[in-house]
Design a protein around this motif. Structure first.
Motif, PDB file in Angstrom:
ATOM      1  N   THR A   1       0.834  -0.967   0.152  1.00 49.80           N
ATOM      2  CA  THR A   1      -0.074  -0.063  -0.230  1.00 49.80           C
ATOM      3  C   THR A   1       0.727   1.364   0.384  1.00 49.80           C
ATOM      4  O   THR A   1       1.876   1.459   0.257  1.00 49.80           O
ATOM      5  N   MET A   2       0.342   1.702  -1.090  1.00 44.37           N
ATOM      6  CA  MET A   2       1.119   3.658  -1.203  1.00 44.37           C
ATOM      7  C   MET A   2       0.416   4.580  -0.463  1.00 44.37           C
ATOM      8  O   MET A   2      -1.014   4.870  -0.553  1.00 44.37           O
ATOM      9  N   THR A   3       0.810   5.324   0.448  1.00 41.06           N
ATOM     10  CA  THR A   3       0.244   6.185   1.570  1.00 41.06           C
ATOM     11  C   THR A   3       0.804   7.563   2.110  1.00 41.06           C
ATOM     12  O   THR A   3       1.590   7.596   2.603  1.00 41.06           O
ATOM     13  N   TYR A   4       0.228   8.398   1.398  1.00 43.28           N
ATOM     14  CA  TYR A   4       1.080   9.670   2.593  1.00 43.28           C
ATOM     15  C   TYR A   4      -0.214  10.565   2.350  1.00 43.28           C
ATOM     16  O   TYR A   4      -1.239  11.189   1.967  1.00 43.28           O
ATOM     17  N   ASP A   5      -0.247  10.888   4.388  1.00 46.40           N
ATOM     18  CA  ASP A   5      -0.744  11.920   4.935  1.00 46.40           C
ATOM     19  C   ASP A   5      -0.318  13.405   3.877  1.00 46.40           C
ATOM     20  O   ASP A   5       1.093  13.517   4.291  1.00 46.40           O
ATOM     21  N   GLU A   6      -0.824  14.088   4.296  1.00 41.95           N
ATOM     22  CA  GLU A   6      -0.221  16.269   4.089  1.00 41.95           C
ATOM     23  C   GLU A   6       0.623  15.937   4.839  1.00 41.95           C
ATOM     24  O   GLU A   6       1.343  16.802   4.855  1.00 41.95           O
ATOM     25  N   PRO A   7       1.208  16.410   6.674  1.00 38.93           N
ATOM     26  CA  PRO A   7       1.582  16.585   7.119  1.00 38.93           C
ATOM     27  C   PRO A   7       2.757  16.132   6.471  1.00 38.93           C
ATOM     28  O   PRO A   7       3.965  16.457   6.469  1.00 38.93           O
ATOM     29  N   ALA A   8       2.852  14.501   6.196  1.00 40.09           N
ATOM     30  CA  ALA A   8       4.290  13.713   6.009  1.00 40.09           C
ATOM     31  C   ALA A   8       5.047  14.216   4.543  1.00 40.09           C
ATOM     32  O   ALA A   8       6.201  14.843   4.291  1.00 40.09           O
ATOM     33  N   ILE A   9       4.301  14.867   4.371  1.00 42.05           N
ATOM     34  CA  ILE A   9       4.588  15.839   2.475  1.00 42.05           C
ATOM     35  C   ILE A   9       5.188  17.275   2.740  1.00 42.05           C
ATOM     36  O   ILE A   9       6.257  17.368   2.337  1.00 42.05           O
ATOM     37  N   GLU A  10       4.203  17.750   3.705  1.00 40.81           N
ATOM     38  CA  GLU A  10       4.833  18.767   4.097  1.00 40.81           C
ATOM     39  C   GLU A  10       5.752  18.988   4.715  1.00 40.81           C
ATOM     40  O   GLU A  10       7.249  19.978   4.121  1.00 40.81           O
ATOM     41  N   ARG A  11       6.370  18.202   5.632  1.00 41.56           N
ATOM     42  CA  ARG A  11       7.323  17.978   6.226  1.00 41.56           C
ATOM     43  C   ARG A  11       8.945  18.294   5.357  1.00 41.56           C
ATOM     44  O   ARG A  11       9.574  18.951   5.805  1.00 41.56           O
ATOM     45  N   ILE A  12       8.607  16.810   4.904  1.00 41.15           N
ATOM     46  CA  ILE A  12       9.577  17.118   3.909  1.00 41.15           C
ATOM     47  C   ILE A  12       9.859  17.341   2.174  1.00 41.15           C
ATOM     48  O   ILE A  12      11.483  18.042   2.414  1.00 41.15           O
ATOM     49  N   ALA A  13       9.163  18.083   2.490  1.00 39.65           N
ATOM     50  CA  ALA A  13       9.096  19.634   0.986  1.00 39.65           C
ATOM     51  C   ALA A  13       9.250  20.706   1.719  1.00 39.65           C
ATOM     52  O   ALA A  13      10.306  20.759   1.192  1.00 39.65           O
ATOM     53  N   ARG A  14       9.242  20.730   2.774  1.00 40.15           N
ATOM     54  CA  ARG A  14      10.292  22.138   3.684  1.00 40.15           C
ATOM     55  C   ARG A  14      11.740  21.958   4.082  1.00 40.15           C
ATOM     56  O   ARG A  14      12.559  22.645   4.248  1.00 40.15           O
ATOM     57  N   VAL A  15      12.447  20.360   4.373  1.00 42.62           N
ATOM     58  CA  VAL A  15      13.355  20.189   3.935  1.00 42.62           C
ATOM     59  C   VAL A  15      13.731  20.766   3.054  1.00 42.62           C
ATOM     60  O   VAL A  15      15.520  21.128   2.812  1.00 42.62           O
ATOM     61  N   ALA A  16      13.861  20.148   1.690  1.00 42.95           N
ATOM     62  CA  ALA A  16      14.217  20.697   0.520  1.00 42.95           C
ATOM     63  C   ALA A  16      14.099  22.184  -0.087  1.00 42.95           C
ATOM     64  O   ALA A  16      15.068  21.901  -0.502  1.00 42.95           O
ATOM     65  N   PHE A  17      12.788  22.221   0.261  1.00 44.52           N
ATOM     66  CA  PHE A  17      13.430  24.116   0.363  1.00 44.52           C
ATOM     67  C   PHE A  17      14.140  24.985   0.772  1.00 44.52           C
ATOM     68  O   PHE A  17      14.807  25.227   0.474  1.00 44.52           O
ATOM     69  N   ASP A  18      13.869  24.191   2.589  1.00 39.28           N
ATOM     70  CA  ASP A  18      15.735  25.383   2.941  1.00 39.28           C
ATOM     71  C   ASP A  18      16.158  24.901   2.506  1.00 39.28           C
ATOM     72  O   ASP A  18      17.419  25.288   2.787  1.00 39.28           O
ATOM     73  N   LEU A  19      17.237  23.366   1.997  1.00 38.88           N
ATOM     74  CA  LEU A  19      18.094  22.925   1.733  1.00 38.88           C
ATOM     75  C   LEU A  19      18.654  23.453   0.094  1.00 38.88           C
ATOM     76  O   LEU A  19      19.699  24.117   0.038  1.00 38.88           O
ATOM     77  N   ALA A  20      17.388  24.113  -0.333  1.00 40.59           N
ATOM     78  CA  ALA A  20      17.808  24.467  -1.833  1.00 40.59           C
ATOM     79  C   ALA A  20      17.733  26.180  -1.597  1.00 40.59           C
ATOM     80  O   ALA A  20      18.599  26.567  -2.853  1.00 40.59           O
ATOM     81  N   MET A  21      17.901  27.066  -0.246  1.00 36.68           N
ATOM     82  CA  MET A  21      17.799  28.245  -0.492  1.00 36.68           C
ATOM     83  C   MET A  21      19.704  28.512  -0.025  1.00 36.68           C
ATOM     84  O   MET A  21      19.842  29.719  -0.103  1.00 36.68           O
TER      85      MET A  21
END
Ligand code: IPM
Ligand code: MG
Length: 365
Positions: A160-180
Protein backbone atom coordinates in the motif's frame (compact mmCIF):
# COMPACT_ATOMS: atom_id res chain seq x y z
CA UNK A 1 33.45 18.48 21.70
CA UNK A 2 32.50 14.97 22.85
CA UNK A 3 31.07 12.95 19.96
CA UNK A 4 29.00 10.12 21.36
CA UNK A 5 28.21 7.69 18.53
CA UNK A 6 26.78 4.25 17.94
CA UNK A 7 28.44 2.32 15.11
CA UNK A 8 26.46 -0.37 13.29
CA UNK A 9 28.83 -2.12 10.85
CA UNK A 10 26.11 -4.54 9.66
CA UNK A 11 26.54 -7.02 6.81
CA UNK A 12 28.66 -7.75 3.75
CA UNK A 13 31.03 -4.92 2.98
CA UNK A 14 29.49 -2.88 5.83
CA UNK A 15 32.19 -3.74 8.41
CA UNK A 16 35.02 -3.14 5.91
CA UNK A 17 33.89 0.31 4.79
CA UNK A 18 32.76 1.34 8.28
CA UNK A 19 36.19 0.39 9.64
CA UNK A 20 37.83 2.86 7.28
CA UNK A 21 35.20 5.53 7.97
CA UNK A 22 35.93 5.27 11.71
CA UNK A 23 39.69 5.64 11.08
CA UNK A 24 38.99 8.84 9.17
CA UNK A 25 36.65 10.03 11.92
CA UNK A 26 39.39 9.38 14.50
CA UNK A 27 41.90 11.30 12.37
CA UNK A 28 39.62 14.34 12.09
CA UNK A 29 38.71 14.22 15.77
CA UNK A 30 42.39 13.99 16.71
CA UNK A 31 43.38 16.78 14.35
CA UNK A 32 40.69 19.20 15.47
CA UNK A 33 40.52 18.37 19.16
CA UNK A 34 37.36 16.32 19.62
CA UNK A 35 36.79 13.28 21.83
CA UNK A 36 35.05 10.19 20.54
CA UNK A 37 32.89 7.79 22.48
CA UNK A 38 32.01 4.89 20.19
CA UNK A 39 29.90 1.87 20.92
CA UNK A 40 29.46 -0.95 18.41
CA UNK A 41 26.17 -2.82 17.99
CA UNK A 42 24.64 -5.38 15.65
CA UNK A 43 22.02 -4.80 12.97
CA UNK A 44 20.68 -6.76 10.00
CA UNK A 45 22.02 -10.22 9.21
CA UNK A 46 24.76 -9.83 11.82
CA UNK A 47 22.08 -9.33 14.48
CA UNK A 48 19.94 -12.17 13.12
CA UNK A 49 22.93 -14.49 13.42
CA UNK A 50 23.60 -13.35 16.98
CA UNK A 51 20.10 -13.10 18.49
CA UNK A 52 17.58 -13.88 15.72
CA UNK A 53 16.37 -10.29 15.58
CA UNK A 54 17.54 -7.84 12.87
CA UNK A 55 17.20 -4.93 15.34
CA UNK A 56 17.84 -6.10 18.92
CA UNK A 57 16.56 -3.96 21.79
CA UNK A 58 20.07 -3.10 22.98
CA UNK A 59 20.89 -1.74 19.51
CA UNK A 60 17.85 0.55 19.61
CA UNK A 61 18.71 1.68 23.13
CA UNK A 62 22.32 2.45 22.21
CA UNK A 63 21.21 4.42 19.15
CA UNK A 64 18.62 6.42 21.07
CA UNK A 65 21.12 7.29 23.78
CA UNK A 66 23.81 8.52 21.40
CA UNK A 67 24.09 11.78 19.50
CA UNK A 68 24.30 10.11 16.06
CA UNK A 69 24.46 6.66 14.47
CA UNK A 70 26.86 5.53 11.74
CA UNK A 71 25.74 2.44 9.83
CA UNK A 72 27.54 0.32 7.21
CA UNK A 73 25.07 -1.78 5.24
CA UNK A 74 22.45 -4.49 5.76
CA UNK A 75 21.52 -7.45 3.58
CA UNK A 76 22.55 -11.08 3.33
CA UNK A 77 21.20 -13.54 0.73
CA UNK A 78 21.21 -16.27 3.41
CA UNK A 79 18.03 -14.66 4.77
CA UNK A 80 16.25 -14.22 1.42
CA UNK A 81 13.69 -16.91 2.25
CA UNK A 82 12.92 -15.52 5.73
CA UNK A 83 9.59 -13.76 6.36
CA UNK A 84 9.72 -10.02 5.78
CA UNK A 85 10.03 -8.96 9.42
CA UNK A 86 13.00 -11.30 9.89
CA UNK A 87 15.05 -10.06 6.97
CA UNK A 88 18.16 -7.93 7.54
CA UNK A 89 16.51 -5.01 5.74
CA UNK A 90 13.63 -5.03 8.24
CA UNK A 91 16.14 -4.07 10.95
CA UNK A 92 17.17 -0.95 9.06
CA UNK A 93 13.58 0.04 8.25
CA UNK A 94 12.58 -0.33 11.90
CA UNK A 95 15.60 1.68 13.00
CA UNK A 96 14.70 4.53 10.63
CA UNK A 97 11.23 4.53 12.13
CA UNK A 98 12.39 4.27 15.76
CA UNK A 99 14.71 7.24 15.21
CA UNK A 100 12.04 9.24 13.38
CA UNK A 101 14.44 9.74 10.48
CA UNK A 102 12.01 10.96 7.83
CA UNK A 103 14.39 13.03 5.71
CA UNK A 104 17.04 11.20 3.74
CA UNK A 105 19.60 13.51 2.12
CA UNK A 106 21.61 11.89 -0.65
CA UNK A 107 24.12 14.20 -2.33
CA UNK A 108 25.49 13.07 -5.71
CA UNK A 109 28.52 15.09 -6.73
CA UNK A 110 30.83 14.57 -9.67
CA UNK A 111 34.38 14.90 -8.33
CA UNK A 112 36.49 16.62 -11.02
CA UNK A 113 39.00 13.74 -10.99
CA UNK A 114 36.23 11.24 -11.73
CA UNK A 115 34.68 12.78 -14.84
CA UNK A 116 36.04 9.85 -16.81
CA UNK A 117 34.79 7.23 -14.37
CA UNK A 118 31.17 7.94 -15.33
CA UNK A 119 29.62 5.85 -18.07
CA UNK A 120 28.35 9.18 -19.44
CA UNK A 121 30.47 11.60 -21.45
CA UNK A 122 32.69 13.81 -19.28
CA UNK A 123 31.14 17.00 -20.68
CA UNK A 124 27.71 15.80 -19.52
CA UNK A 125 28.65 14.93 -15.93
CA UNK A 126 31.19 17.69 -15.28
CA UNK A 127 29.84 19.96 -12.54
CA UNK A 128 27.01 17.66 -11.47
CA UNK A 129 25.93 18.53 -7.92
CA UNK A 130 22.58 17.04 -6.94
CA UNK A 131 20.90 16.78 -3.55
CA UNK A 132 18.25 14.08 -3.51
CA UNK A 133 15.79 14.59 -0.66
CA UNK A 134 14.05 11.26 -0.21
CA UNK A 135 11.05 10.88 2.10
CA UNK A 136 12.06 7.93 4.27
CA UNK A 137 9.18 6.86 6.50
CA UNK A 138 6.21 6.63 4.15
CA UNK A 139 4.98 5.19 0.90
CA UNK A 140 5.20 1.54 -0.08
CA UNK A 141 7.92 0.81 2.48
CA UNK A 142 5.60 1.24 5.45
CA UNK A 143 2.04 1.32 4.07
CA UNK A 144 -0.58 -1.04 5.48
CA UNK A 145 -2.13 -3.39 4.55
CA UNK A 146 0.70 -5.49 3.20
CA UNK A 147 0.68 -9.25 2.73
CA UNK A 148 1.03 -12.32 0.57
CA UNK A 149 -2.17 -14.33 1.03
CA UNK A 150 -3.91 -17.33 -0.48
CA UNK A 151 -2.83 -20.77 -1.61
CA UNK A 152 0.11 -21.48 -3.94
CA UNK A 153 -0.92 -20.91 -7.53
CA UNK A 154 -3.54 -18.34 -6.64
CA UNK A 155 -1.72 -16.20 -4.07
CA UNK A 156 -2.15 -12.46 -4.07
CA UNK A 157 0.41 -9.94 -2.87
CA UNK A 158 -0.50 -6.49 -1.58
CA UNK A 159 1.47 -3.38 -0.74
CA UNK A 160 0.00 0.00 0.00
CA UNK A 161 1.27 3.44 -0.88
CA UNK A 162 -0.01 6.10 1.52
CA UNK A 163 1.01 9.67 2.24
CA UNK A 164 -0.73 12.17 4.47
CA UNK A 165 -0.39 15.92 4.12
CA UNK A 166 1.83 16.50 7.18
CA UNK A 167 4.31 13.87 5.97
CA UNK A 168 4.55 15.53 2.57
CA UNK A 169 4.77 19.00 4.00
CA UNK A 170 7.61 18.27 6.43
CA UNK A 171 9.82 16.69 3.76
CA UNK A 172 9.00 19.44 1.27
CA UNK A 173 10.20 22.02 3.79
CA UNK A 174 13.49 20.18 4.20
CA UNK A 175 13.99 20.35 0.44
CA UNK A 176 13.10 24.04 0.19
CA UNK A 177 15.34 24.95 3.14
CA UNK A 178 18.26 23.12 1.52
CA UNK A 179 17.58 24.77 -1.83
CA UNK A 180 17.88 28.19 -0.18
CA UNK A 181 21.50 27.32 0.67
CA UNK A 182 22.20 25.98 -2.81
CA UNK A 183 21.12 26.98 -6.33
CA UNK A 184 17.51 27.63 -5.26
CA UNK A 185 15.90 25.02 -7.47
CA UNK A 186 13.61 22.21 -6.31
CA UNK A 187 12.47 19.51 -8.70
CA UNK A 188 9.61 17.52 -7.19
CA UNK A 189 9.42 14.04 -8.71
CA UNK A 190 6.11 12.15 -8.67
CA UNK A 191 3.75 10.10 -10.81
CA UNK A 192 0.80 12.44 -10.59
CA UNK A 193 -0.57 11.27 -13.94
CA UNK A 194 -1.37 7.89 -12.36
CA UNK A 195 -1.16 7.90 -8.54
CA UNK A 196 -3.40 9.63 -6.00
CA UNK A 197 -0.45 9.80 -3.60
CA UNK A 198 1.42 11.80 -6.18
CA UNK A 199 -1.46 14.14 -6.85
CA UNK A 200 -1.67 15.00 -3.16
CA UNK A 201 2.14 15.23 -3.07
CA UNK A 202 2.17 17.79 -5.87
CA UNK A 203 -0.62 19.86 -4.35
CA UNK A 204 1.09 20.05 -0.95
CA UNK A 205 4.50 20.82 -2.46
CA UNK A 206 3.01 23.68 -4.50
CA UNK A 207 1.38 25.04 -1.34
CA UNK A 208 4.68 24.91 0.61
CA UNK A 209 6.51 26.62 -2.22
CA UNK A 210 4.52 29.81 -1.53
CA UNK A 211 6.66 30.26 1.60
CA UNK A 212 9.84 30.11 -0.51
CA UNK A 213 9.34 32.72 -3.25
CA UNK A 214 13.06 32.68 -4.08
CA UNK A 215 13.08 28.98 -4.91
CA UNK A 216 12.16 27.88 -8.41
CA UNK A 217 9.91 24.81 -8.15
CA UNK A 218 9.35 22.42 -11.03
CA UNK A 219 7.71 19.01 -11.31
CA UNK A 220 8.46 15.89 -13.29
CA UNK A 221 7.01 12.42 -13.55
CA UNK A 222 9.47 9.86 -12.25
CA UNK A 223 9.92 8.13 -15.63
CA UNK A 224 10.80 11.37 -17.32
CA UNK A 225 13.06 12.41 -14.41
CA UNK A 226 14.96 9.13 -14.76
CA UNK A 227 15.64 9.94 -18.40
CA UNK A 228 16.65 13.55 -17.75
CA UNK A 229 19.01 12.44 -15.00
CA UNK A 230 21.20 10.71 -17.57
CA UNK A 231 20.66 13.28 -20.31
CA UNK A 232 21.46 16.44 -18.35
CA UNK A 233 22.47 15.64 -14.77
CA UNK A 234 24.00 19.03 -14.09
CA UNK A 235 20.63 20.76 -14.45
CA UNK A 236 19.46 19.06 -11.24
CA UNK A 237 19.82 20.86 -7.92
CA UNK A 238 17.50 19.63 -5.14
CA UNK A 239 15.34 16.64 -6.07
CA UNK A 240 12.39 16.11 -3.74
CA UNK A 241 10.67 12.75 -3.91
CA UNK A 242 8.87 9.96 -2.08
CA UNK A 243 10.50 6.90 -0.56
CA UNK A 244 10.58 4.35 -3.39
CA UNK A 245 11.27 6.84 -6.20
CA UNK A 246 14.12 8.25 -4.10
CA UNK A 247 15.58 4.78 -3.54
CA UNK A 248 15.69 4.17 -7.28
CA UNK A 249 16.84 7.60 -8.43
CA UNK A 250 19.64 7.75 -5.86
CA UNK A 251 21.24 4.53 -7.15
CA UNK A 252 20.92 5.94 -10.65
CA UNK A 253 22.60 9.17 -9.54
CA UNK A 254 25.43 7.04 -8.13
CA UNK A 255 25.95 5.48 -11.54
CA UNK A 256 25.92 8.90 -13.16
CA UNK A 257 28.71 10.30 -10.98
CA UNK A 258 30.91 7.24 -11.41
CA UNK A 259 30.03 4.72 -8.73
CA UNK A 260 27.36 4.00 -6.17
CA UNK A 261 30.30 3.39 -3.83
CA UNK A 262 30.82 7.16 -3.59
CA UNK A 263 27.42 8.14 -2.29
CA UNK A 264 26.81 9.18 1.30
CA UNK A 265 23.52 9.78 3.04
CA UNK A 266 22.06 11.41 6.12
CA UNK A 267 18.71 10.24 7.54
CA UNK A 268 17.56 13.05 9.77
CA UNK A 269 14.55 14.86 11.16
CA UNK A 270 14.10 12.71 14.28
CA UNK A 271 15.66 12.58 17.71
CA UNK A 272 18.94 11.02 16.54
CA UNK A 273 20.47 11.20 13.05
CA UNK A 274 21.27 7.97 11.19
CA UNK A 275 24.10 8.11 8.67
CA UNK A 276 24.43 5.40 6.05
CA UNK A 277 26.20 5.11 2.71
CA UNK A 278 23.71 4.67 -0.16
CA UNK A 279 25.21 1.39 -1.36
CA UNK A 280 24.13 -2.01 -0.06
CA UNK A 281 26.03 -4.90 1.52
CA UNK A 282 27.41 -6.12 -1.85
CA UNK A 283 27.78 -9.78 -0.77
CA UNK A 284 29.55 -10.62 -4.05
CA UNK A 285 32.62 -8.59 -3.06
CA UNK A 286 32.37 -8.81 0.75
CA UNK A 287 35.54 -9.87 2.55
CA UNK A 288 37.76 -9.29 -0.48
CA UNK A 289 39.05 -5.91 0.67
CA UNK A 290 38.10 -4.25 -2.61
CA UNK A 291 34.98 -2.30 -1.61
CA UNK A 292 35.06 1.47 -2.02
CA UNK A 293 35.07 3.07 1.46
CA UNK A 294 34.52 6.62 0.16
CA UNK A 295 30.71 6.48 0.46
CA UNK A 296 31.09 5.54 4.14
CA UNK A 297 33.85 8.12 4.66
CA UNK A 298 31.78 10.89 3.08
CA UNK A 299 28.91 9.75 5.29
CA UNK A 300 31.04 10.70 8.31
CA UNK A 301 31.28 14.20 6.84
CA UNK A 302 27.47 14.40 6.70
CA UNK A 303 27.29 13.16 10.30
CA UNK A 304 29.64 15.88 11.52
CA UNK A 305 27.78 18.53 9.52
CA UNK A 306 24.19 17.63 10.34
CA UNK A 307 24.37 16.19 13.87
CA UNK A 308 27.15 18.39 15.28
CA UNK A 309 27.24 21.48 13.02
CA UNK A 310 30.98 20.80 12.60
CA UNK A 311 31.21 22.31 9.12
CA UNK A 312 34.97 22.72 9.09
CA UNK A 313 35.48 19.08 10.06
CA UNK A 314 32.99 17.92 7.39
CA UNK A 315 34.70 20.01 4.73
CA UNK A 316 38.07 18.67 5.85
CA UNK A 317 36.93 15.12 5.03
CA UNK A 318 35.33 16.11 1.74
CA UNK A 319 38.46 17.99 0.68
CA UNK A 320 40.65 15.06 1.70
CA UNK A 321 38.59 12.73 -0.51
CA UNK A 322 38.93 15.19 -3.42
CA UNK A 323 42.69 15.37 -2.87
CA UNK A 324 43.07 11.59 -2.82
CA UNK A 325 41.05 11.22 -6.01
CA UNK A 326 43.03 14.02 -7.67
CA UNK A 327 46.15 12.02 -6.79
CA UNK A 328 44.83 9.13 -8.86
CA UNK A 329 43.74 6.70 -6.11
CA UNK A 330 41.01 4.38 -7.40
CA UNK A 331 39.24 1.39 -5.89
CA UNK A 332 38.18 -1.30 -8.37
CA UNK A 333 34.73 0.23 -8.97
CA UNK A 334 36.33 3.52 -10.06
CA UNK A 335 39.32 2.23 -12.04
CA UNK A 336 38.99 2.32 -15.80
CA UNK A 337 40.60 -0.42 -17.84
CA UNK A 338 44.35 -0.12 -17.59
CA UNK A 339 44.21 1.86 -14.34
CA UNK A 340 45.62 0.40 -11.13
CA UNK A 341 43.21 -0.18 -8.31
CA UNK A 342 43.90 -0.08 -4.58
CA UNK A 343 42.24 -1.88 -1.67
CA UNK A 344 39.64 -0.65 0.77
CA UNK A 345 42.31 -0.22 3.46
CA UNK A 346 44.73 1.61 1.16
CA UNK A 347 42.03 4.06 0.13
CA UNK A 348 41.10 4.66 3.77
CA UNK A 349 44.74 5.21 4.71
CA UNK A 350 45.18 7.77 1.93
CA UNK A 351 42.19 9.74 3.17
CA UNK A 352 43.55 9.63 6.73
CA UNK A 353 46.89 10.97 5.47
CA UNK A 354 45.16 13.72 3.51
CA UNK A 355 43.17 14.70 6.62
CA UNK A 356 46.33 14.76 8.73
CA UNK A 357 48.14 17.04 6.30
CA UNK A 358 45.15 19.26 5.52
CA UNK A 359 45.25 23.05 6.01
CA UNK A 360 42.17 22.79 8.24
CA UNK A 361 44.30 20.86 10.72
CA UNK A 362 47.20 23.32 10.58
CA UNK A 363 44.90 26.24 11.27
CA UNK A 364 43.84 24.74 14.55
CA UNK A 365 47.34 23.67 15.59
C1 IPM B 1 18.84 2.18 0.62
C2 IPM B 1 18.66 0.68 0.62
C3 IPM B 1 17.56 0.32 1.61
C4 IPM B 1 16.27 0.99 1.12
C5 IPM B 1 17.34 -1.19 1.83
C6 IPM B 1 18.61 -1.88 2.27
C7 IPM B 1 16.23 -1.47 2.79
O1 IPM B 1 18.40 0.23 -0.66
O2 IPM B 1 19.12 2.73 1.71
O3 IPM B 1 18.72 2.79 -0.44
O4 IPM B 1 15.60 0.45 0.23
O5 IPM B 1 15.94 2.05 1.65
MG1 MG C 1 18.63 1.73 -2.15
Amino acid sequence: MLLNLTILPGDGIGPEVTGQAVLVLQAVAGALGHQLKLQYKNIGGAALAAVEDPLPADTIQACLSSAAVLMGAVGNPAYDHYPNHLRPEAGLLRLRRELGAYANLRPAICFPALEDSSPLRADLVRGTDIMIVRELLGGLYFGEPRSIAGTPGSRIATNTMTYDEPAIERIARVAFDLAMKRRRKVLSVDKANVLECSRLWREVVIRCAKDYPDVKLSHMYVDSAAMSLVQRPKDFDVVLTENMFGDILSDQAGGVVGSLGLLASASIGGAVGLYEPVHGSAPDIAGKGIANPLGAILTVALLLRHSFQLEREAACIENAVGTVLDGGARTADLARSGQNSITTGEMGRKVVEAVESSPAKQKSA
